[in-house]
Write a protein that holds these residues in place. Structure first.
Motif, PDB file in Angstrom:
ATOM      1  N   ARG A   1       0.779  -1.219  -0.036  1.00 19.38           N
ATOM      2  CA  ARG A   1       0.030  -0.002   0.075  1.00 19.38           C
ATOM      3  C   ARG A   1       0.931   1.293  -0.110  1.00 19.38           C
ATOM      4  O   ARG A   1       0.404   2.075  -0.679  1.00 19.38           O
TER       5      ARG A   1
ATOM      6  N   ASP B   1      -8.217   5.063  -2.665  1.00 20.27           N
ATOM      7  CA  ASP B   1      -9.368   4.105  -2.510  1.00 20.27           C
ATOM      8  C   ASP B   1      -8.702   2.730  -2.230  1.00 20.27           C
ATOM      9  O   ASP B   1      -9.300   1.666  -3.038  1.00 20.27           O
TER      10      ASP B   1
ATOM     11  N   LYS C   1      -8.507  -1.033  -0.942  1.00 21.69           N
ATOM     12  CA  LYS C   1      -9.464  -2.162  -0.125  1.00 21.69           C
ATOM     13  C   LYS C   1      -8.800  -3.382  -0.310  1.00 21.69           C
ATOM     14  O   LYS C   1      -8.386  -4.048  -1.110  1.00 21.69           O
ATOM     15  N   ARG C   2      -8.538  -4.037   0.805  1.00 19.21           N
ATOM     16  CA  ARG C   2      -8.088  -5.363   1.145  1.00 19.21           C
ATOM     17  C   ARG C   2      -9.128  -6.534   0.529  1.00 19.21           C
ATOM     18  O   ARG C   2     -10.155  -6.365   1.102  1.00 19.21           O
TER      19      ARG C   2
END
Length: 108
Positions: free
Chosen positions: A30, A41, A43-44
């Protein structure tokens, strides 16, 4: 870090791969992505071979591990059209160097 880009005829990168043998944590991944202007934005993702979803210049992109246990992560847009140049993201991964850091007491 070594990357494996897929280069279009016009010289732009449509997607690229990186080794998953590297001691990646999702925090490092990340952090590298966040260093690129236009990435947002995060998101895992846990319900597919996609590991991390993000938006790059308004386009949905993913970090994907094909078959759930591949030797490389695939990084690119979810939709192939219209084309988007992934060169800035690939360059960020190319520049990334993993360095262990220790606290000051360790070095004394």
């Amino acid at each position: 870090m070594k990357t494996y880009p897929h280069i279009r005829e016009d010289g732009t990168i449509s997607y690229f791969e990186i080794s998953n043998a590297f001691p990646w944590s999702w925090g490092f991944m990340r952090r590298v992505l966040a260093s690129v202007q236009g990435v947002s934005d995060f998101k895992r993702v846990r319900s597919s071979d996609d590991r991390l979803a993000f938006v790059y210049l308004g386009r949905s992109c993913v970090v994907n591990e094909p078959f759930g246990d591949n030797s490389r992560y695939w990084i690119g847009p979810v939709e192939k059209e219209p084309p988007i140049d992934m060169t800035p993201i690939r360059d960020a991964f190319s520049r990334f160097r993993f360095r262990l850091t220790f606290d000051g007491d360790f070095n004394r």
